[in-house]
Scaffold this motif. Structure first.
Motif, PDB file in Angstrom:
ATOM      1  N   TYR A 186     -32.767 -29.279  62.991  1.00  0.00           N
ATOM      2  CA  TYR A 186     -34.288 -28.834  61.642  1.00  0.00           C
ATOM      3  C   TYR A 186     -34.536 -27.994  62.165  1.00  0.00           C
ATOM      4  O   TYR A 186     -34.302 -26.700  62.527  1.00  0.00           O
ATOM      5  CB  TYR A 186     -34.572 -29.957  62.989  1.00  0.00           C
ATOM      6  CG  TYR A 186     -34.309 -31.620  62.773  1.00  0.00           C
ATOM      7  CD1 TYR A 186     -33.639 -32.502  63.198  1.00  0.00           C
ATOM      8  CD2 TYR A 186     -35.662 -32.338  61.750  1.00  0.00           C
ATOM      9  CE1 TYR A 186     -33.259 -34.223  63.478  1.00  0.00           C
ATOM     10  CE2 TYR A 186     -34.638 -33.404  61.397  1.00  0.00           C
ATOM     11  CZ  TYR A 186     -34.002 -34.083  62.179  1.00  0.00           C
ATOM     12  OH  TYR A 186     -33.870 -35.505  61.992  1.00  0.00           O
ATOM     13  N   THR A 189     -34.061 -25.991  72.901  1.00  0.00           N
ATOM     14  CA  THR A 189     -35.364 -25.505  73.034  1.00  0.00           C
ATOM     15  C   THR A 189     -35.943 -25.107  72.052  1.00  0.00           C
ATOM     16  O   THR A 189     -37.025 -24.430  71.737  1.00  0.00           O
ATOM     17  CB  THR A 189     -34.821 -24.189  74.373  1.00  0.00           C
ATOM     18  OG1 THR A 189     -33.957 -23.698  74.251  1.00  0.00           O
ATOM     19  CG2 THR A 189     -34.982 -25.054  75.444  1.00  0.00           C
ATOM     20  N   GLU A 241     -38.658 -22.179  62.980  1.00  0.00           N
ATOM     21  CA  GLU A 241     -37.684 -22.024  64.547  1.00  0.00           C
ATOM     22  C   GLU A 241     -37.002 -23.529  63.891  1.00  0.00           C
ATOM     23  O   GLU A 241     -37.368 -23.723  63.575  1.00  0.00           O
ATOM     24  CB  GLU A 241     -39.130 -22.864  64.898  1.00  0.00           C
ATOM     25  CG  GLU A 241     -38.393 -22.840  66.627  1.00  0.00           C
ATOM     26  CD  GLU A 241     -40.088 -22.806  67.739  1.00  0.00           C
ATOM     27  OE1 GLU A 241     -41.078 -23.257  67.090  1.00  0.00           O
ATOM     28  OE2 GLU A 241     -38.747 -22.897  69.215  1.00  0.00           O
ATOM     29  N   PHE A 292     -33.836 -25.725  65.949  1.00  0.00           N
ATOM     30  CA  PHE A 292     -34.075 -26.726  66.348  1.00  0.00           C
ATOM     31  C   PHE A 292     -31.709 -27.535  65.521  1.00  0.00           C
ATOM     32  O   PHE A 292     -32.459 -28.374  65.113  1.00  0.00           O
ATOM     33  CB  PHE A 292     -34.485 -27.549  66.379  1.00  0.00           C
ATOM     34  CG  PHE A 292     -35.616 -27.508  67.050  1.00  0.00           C
ATOM     35  CD1 PHE A 292     -36.795 -26.985  65.824  1.00  0.00           C
ATOM     36  CD2 PHE A 292     -36.383 -27.573  68.540  1.00  0.00           C
ATOM     37  CE1 PHE A 292     -38.380 -26.499  66.867  1.00  0.00           C
ATOM     38  CE2 PHE A 292     -38.035 -26.904  68.563  1.00  0.00           C
ATOM     39  CZ  PHE A 292     -38.347 -26.733  68.126  1.00  0.00           C
ATOM     40  N   GLN A 349     -38.277 -26.344  61.624  1.00  0.00           N
ATOM     41  CA  GLN A 349     -40.005 -25.963  61.531  1.00  0.00           C
ATOM     42  C   GLN A 349     -40.661 -24.570  60.778  1.00  0.00           C
ATOM     43  O   GLN A 349     -40.479 -23.655  61.662  1.00  0.00           O
ATOM     44  CB  GLN A 349     -40.724 -26.769  62.206  1.00  0.00           C
ATOM     45  CG  GLN A 349     -42.415 -27.208  62.394  1.00  0.00           C
ATOM     46  CD  GLN A 349     -42.568 -27.224  64.040  1.00  0.00           C
ATOM     47  OE1 GLN A 349     -41.923 -26.933  65.072  1.00  0.00           O
ATOM     48  NE2 GLN A 349     -43.555 -27.852  63.813  1.00  0.00           N
ATOM     49  N   LEU A 379     -41.406 -30.974  61.177  1.00  0.00           N
ATOM     50  CA  LEU A 379     -40.027 -30.216  61.348  1.00  0.00           C
ATOM     51  C   LEU A 379     -39.564 -30.941  59.964  1.00  0.00           C
ATOM     52  O   LEU A 379     -39.257 -32.637  59.465  1.00  0.00           O
ATOM     53  CB  LEU A 379     -39.063 -31.336  62.708  1.00  0.00           C
ATOM     54  CG  LEU A 379     -39.472 -30.350  63.680  1.00  0.00           C
ATOM     55  CD1 LEU A 379     -39.084 -31.854  65.268  1.00  0.00           C
ATOM     56  CD2 LEU A 379     -38.219 -29.526  63.677  1.00  0.00           C
TER      57      LEU A 379
END
Lengths: 116, 113
Positions: free
Chosen positions: B36, B105, B88, B90, B38, B44
Motif C-alpha cells: 500500500y 512499520t 509512505e 506499507f 500513502q 492508503l
C-alpha cells in the motif's frame, strides 16, 4: 465513487475525555475493519464488523474501547477516558462482500488522535 | 506470531533512480501479500497484491514486486522514480485463511526533483 471516509481527520482530547471516531465505508461495502498505528509501528488490526454485528474484536484493548456498525450510519470507534497512550492514527477499511482473506480492503485517510 | 519487517524506514532518492524497498515476513503457511502507498494527506491506496501464480506482480504507477517464498520476501521495485512517488509505503500480509492484515512499520520515501 467516494472512497472510505473518516472523520474527524485530527482529534485532540485531554486525558479522561471520550473520543469518537467515525468511518463511512465505500458505497456497497458492508464489512468494516479498524486498525491502529502507534508511533513508529505498523498498523495493527483491532476489530472487524458487519452491519449490526461485531465479528472479531480480538485486537481491541479489553477496556475503554468499543466499536459499532449500526444498520444506518457510519461505524463508530469509541474510546472512553482516553490516556496518552491512546495517541495514534486510527484507520478504517472496508470490503465489499465476504470479508475473506482475498478480499481487498480499501482504507480511509485515518484519524490522528492526540491525547494531551 | 506473524510479523512483517520493513528494514528501510527512510529512503531518499533522486528522480530517475531505481527503487527497491524490502519486505520480509515471518509465517510458515500460505499468505497473501500487499503493498500500500500513502501520499501526504491521503488514504492508503493499494499498489499491488499477490495471492498465487506468477511471483512477479505488476501494480499501478509502474511498480512491481517479487514474491520469493524461500526468502519470505516481497520486495517492491520501480526502475525509475518520480518526484510524485514521494510517499509512505506499507507492506502487509495476511494468513490465507483470515482477513486480518499484518503491516510493516512503513518506509518513507522522499524523491528529490
Amino acid at each position: 465513487n467516494a472512497g472510505v471516509m473518516q472523520n474527524p481527520r485530527h482529534l485532540v482530547r485531554r486525558r479522561g475525555q471520550e473520543a469518537r471516531l467515525r468511518c463511512s465505508p465505500m458505497k456497497g461495502h458492508s464489512h468494516v475493519y479498524w486498525y491502529r498505528q502507534l508511533p513508529e509501528e505498523g498498523l495493527k488490526f483491532m476489530v472487524y464488523l458487519q452491519k449490526e454485528n461485531i465479528i472479531d474484536e480480538s485486537g481491541m484493548p479489553k477496556e475503554r474501547f468499543s466499536a459499532e456498525f449500526p444498520k444506518e450510519g457510519p461505524s463508530i470507534l469509541r474510546i472512553q477516558q482516553v490516556v496518552r497512550g491512546d495517541s495514534a492514527a486510527y484507520f478504517c477499511a472496508s470490503s465489499p462482500s465476504s470479508g475473506g482473506a482475498r478480499e481487498t480492503q480499501y482504507f480511509g485517510p485515518g484519524t490522528r488522535l492526540l491525547v494531551l | 506470531a506473524q510479523s512483517v519487517s520493513q528494514h528501510n524506514h527512510h529512503v531518499i532518492l533522486s528522480e530517475a533512480a531505481s527503487l527497491e524497498l524490502g519486505c520480509n515476513y515471518s509465517y510458515g503457511g500460505t499468505v497473501n501479500l500487499f503493498w500500500y502507498v500513502q501520499y501526504p494527506g491521503q488514504h492508503l491506496q493499494l499498489l499491488l497484491k499477490y495471492f498465487s501464480g506468477d511471483p512477479l506482480v505488476k501494480g499501478i504507477k509502474g511498480f512491481e514486486a517479487e514474491f520469493i517464498k524461500s526468502k519470505f520476501s516481497f520486495n517492491l521495485r520501480k526502475p525509475s522514480v518520480q518526484w510524485s512517488d514521494t510517499a509512505e509505503y506499507f507492506c502487509a500480509v495476511n494468513d490465507a485463511g483470515t482477513y486480518k492484515y499484518i503491516f510493516g512499520t512503513g518506509t518513507r520515501l522522499k524523491v528529490l526533483a
